[in-house]
Motif scaffolding. Sequence first.
Motif, PDB file in Angstrom:
ATOM      1  N   ALA A   1      -4.332   4.941   3.645  1.00  0.00           N
ATOM      2  CA  ALA A   1      -3.887   5.739   2.500  1.00  0.00           C
ATOM      3  C   ALA A   1      -4.678   7.030   2.433  1.00  0.00           C
ATOM      4  CB  ALA A   1      -4.099   4.937   1.213  1.00  0.00           C
ATOM      5  N   ALA A   2      -4.087   8.048   1.790  1.00  0.00           N
ATOM      6  CA  ALA A   2      -4.809   9.300   1.554  1.00  0.00           C
ATOM      7  C   ALA A   2      -5.245   9.314   0.096  1.00  0.00           C
ATOM      8  CB  ALA A   2      -3.905  10.489   1.841  1.00  0.00           C
ATOM      9  N   GLU A   3      -6.542   9.541  -0.129  1.00  0.00           N
ATOM     10  CA  GLU A   3      -7.047   9.615  -1.504  1.00  0.00           C
ATOM     11  C   GLU A   3      -8.098  10.708  -1.569  1.00  0.00           C
ATOM     12  OE1 GLU A   3      -8.735   6.406  -4.719  1.00  0.00           O
ATOM     13  OE2 GLU A   3     -10.038   7.039  -3.081  1.00  0.00           O
ATOM     14  N   ASP A   4      -7.906  11.676  -2.464  1.00  0.00           N
ATOM     15  CA  ASP A   4      -8.867  12.765  -2.663  1.00  0.00           C
ATOM     16  C   ASP A   4      -9.279  13.426  -1.353  1.00  0.00           C
ATOM     17  OD1 ASP A   4      -8.839  12.401  -5.362  1.00  0.00           O
ATOM     18  OD2 ASP A   4     -10.634  11.128  -5.405  1.00  0.00           O
TER      19      ASP A   4
ATOM     20  N   THR B   1       3.555   4.260  -1.187  1.00  0.00           N
ATOM     21  CA  THR B   1       3.350   2.823  -1.293  1.00  0.00           C
ATOM     22  C   THR B   1       3.129   2.521  -2.772  1.00  0.00           C
ATOM     23  OG1 THR B   1       2.378   2.757   0.893  1.00  0.00           O
ATOM     24  CG2 THR B   1       1.924   0.890  -0.502  1.00  0.00           C
ATOM     25  N   GLY B   2       3.913   1.601  -3.310  1.00  0.00           N
ATOM     26  CA  GLY B   2       3.783   1.263  -4.730  1.00  0.00           C
ATOM     27  C   GLY B   2       2.556   0.403  -4.968  1.00  0.00           C
TER      28      GLY B   2
ATOM     29  N   MET C   1       7.024  -0.159  -7.730  1.00  0.00           N
ATOM     30  CA  MET C   1       8.283   0.072  -7.033  1.00  0.00           C
ATOM     31  C   MET C   1       8.260  -0.608  -5.659  1.00  0.00           C
ATOM     32  SD  MET C   1       8.203   3.653  -5.202  1.00  0.00           S
ATOM     33  CE  MET C   1       6.893   4.111  -4.102  1.00  0.00           C
ATOM     34  N   GLY C   2       9.419  -1.001  -5.221  1.00  0.00           N
ATOM     35  CA  GLY C   2       9.511  -1.659  -3.923  1.00  0.00           C
ATOM     36  C   GLY C   2      10.958  -1.989  -3.606  1.00  0.00           C
TER      37      GLY C   2
ATOM     38  N   ASP D   1       8.890  -5.590  -0.742  1.00  0.00           N
ATOM     39  CA  ASP D   1       8.218  -4.762   0.250  1.00  0.00           C
ATOM     40  C   ASP D   1       7.828  -3.452  -0.442  1.00  0.00           C
ATOM     41  OD1 ASP D   1       7.552  -3.075   2.316  1.00  0.00           O
ATOM     42  OD2 ASP D   1       9.583  -2.967   3.157  1.00  0.00           O
ATOM     43  N   HIS D   2       6.516  -3.207  -0.554  1.00  0.00           N
ATOM     44  CA  HIS D   2       6.037  -1.986  -1.216  1.00  0.00           C
ATOM     45  C   HIS D   2       5.668  -0.902  -0.205  1.00  0.00           C
ATOM     46  CE1 HIS D   2       5.939  -4.267  -4.956  1.00  0.00           C
ATOM     47  NE2 HIS D   2       5.346  -5.230  -4.289  1.00  0.00           N
ATOM     48  N   GLY D   3       5.826  -1.206   1.086  1.00  0.00           N
ATOM     49  CA  GLY D   3       5.557  -0.230   2.139  1.00  0.00           C
ATOM     50  C   GLY D   3       4.218  -0.440   2.809  1.00  0.00           C
TER      51      GLY D   3
END
Length: 264
Positions: free
Chosen positions: A48-51, A134-135, A182-183, A201-203
Motif C-alpha cells: 500500500a502507499a501511505e504518506d 483496497t477497501g 467496499m468490495g 474481495d476487497h482487492g
Amino acid sequence: MWFTPRPAIALPVAANVPGGIALIPLGTLLDSPEPPEAWLGDRQVWVAAEDGHWIAVVGVPLDTRAGTQTLRVRTNGGERAVRFAVSEKRYAEQRIALKNSSKVTLSPEDEIRALAEIERIQALKKHWRPSTETGTDFSKPVAGRLASRFGLRRIFNGEPRAPHSGLDIAARRGTPVGAPAMGWVLAIDDYFFNGKTVFLDHGNGLLSMYCHLDRIDVKPGEPLRRGQTLGRIGATGRASGPHLHWSVVLNGTMVDPELFLKHR
Ligand SMILES: [Zn+2]
C-alpha cells in the motif's frame, strides 16, 4: 462546506504476531514510483502507499513460529530480502466437554463433504485481484456481542481442534450483516461447517468471509458499498446459536479481524 480530508488509506494496526499483521516499510514513492512487489513464501503480499511511503501489509499465518521472517521484495532496482520479527502470542484456551461425541466425530459421508469444502475454501483464500483501491476502512459488519475471539484454542473432550480462525459476533437471527468496506462478492456457498457463507474481495488479497448466515442477499460478482447488507444473521451449518463468524484473509492467511477495526 469543507470536509476534513480523509487519509488515502486506513491501514490496520500492526501486530507482529502469529495471526497478526506486519506493516513493513519498503521505501518512498520517490525511490520507487512503481509499487514494489512483495511475497511471503509463495504468496503475494499487498503493498500500500501511505504518506509517500510503500508499506507491505503482511498477514502472518497463525502457525508461524516466533523469530525472523523474510519478505521477498522486487523493485526496478532488483530483488532483495527484507527481514522482520514475529513475536510469540499466547491466545486464550477454551476447554469444552461434549456428551454427544457425534458432534465431534463426523460420519464418513460428512467427512468427505467437509474435506472437499475445505479445499474449495483454500482455493478462494488464494484469490488475488490487483487494485489501486483496497477497501480497508472496516466497520463492524453487525452490532453485537463479541462471543469468541480470533485465535482461541479450543479443546473438545481433551482433543485440540484448529484454533478459531475468525471473530464471532452474536446477534439475533435475521439481523442484517453489512459489508465492512467496499468490495465485490467473490463467492457464495452453503457449507457443512460454515453454513451459508459469503466471500468478499476487497482487492490485493484482502478478503472477508461471513458464515452461518440465515439468508444470503447478494450474488457473485456484485459490487458492494460499505454497510450494504450481504445477508442475515443465522445459525446455518455447525453453529450452537445465531451468530456471525467473520474471517479476514490477507495473502492467503486468516488474520485477526479486530486489527482492521482499529485503524492506526
Ligand atoms: Zn467462529
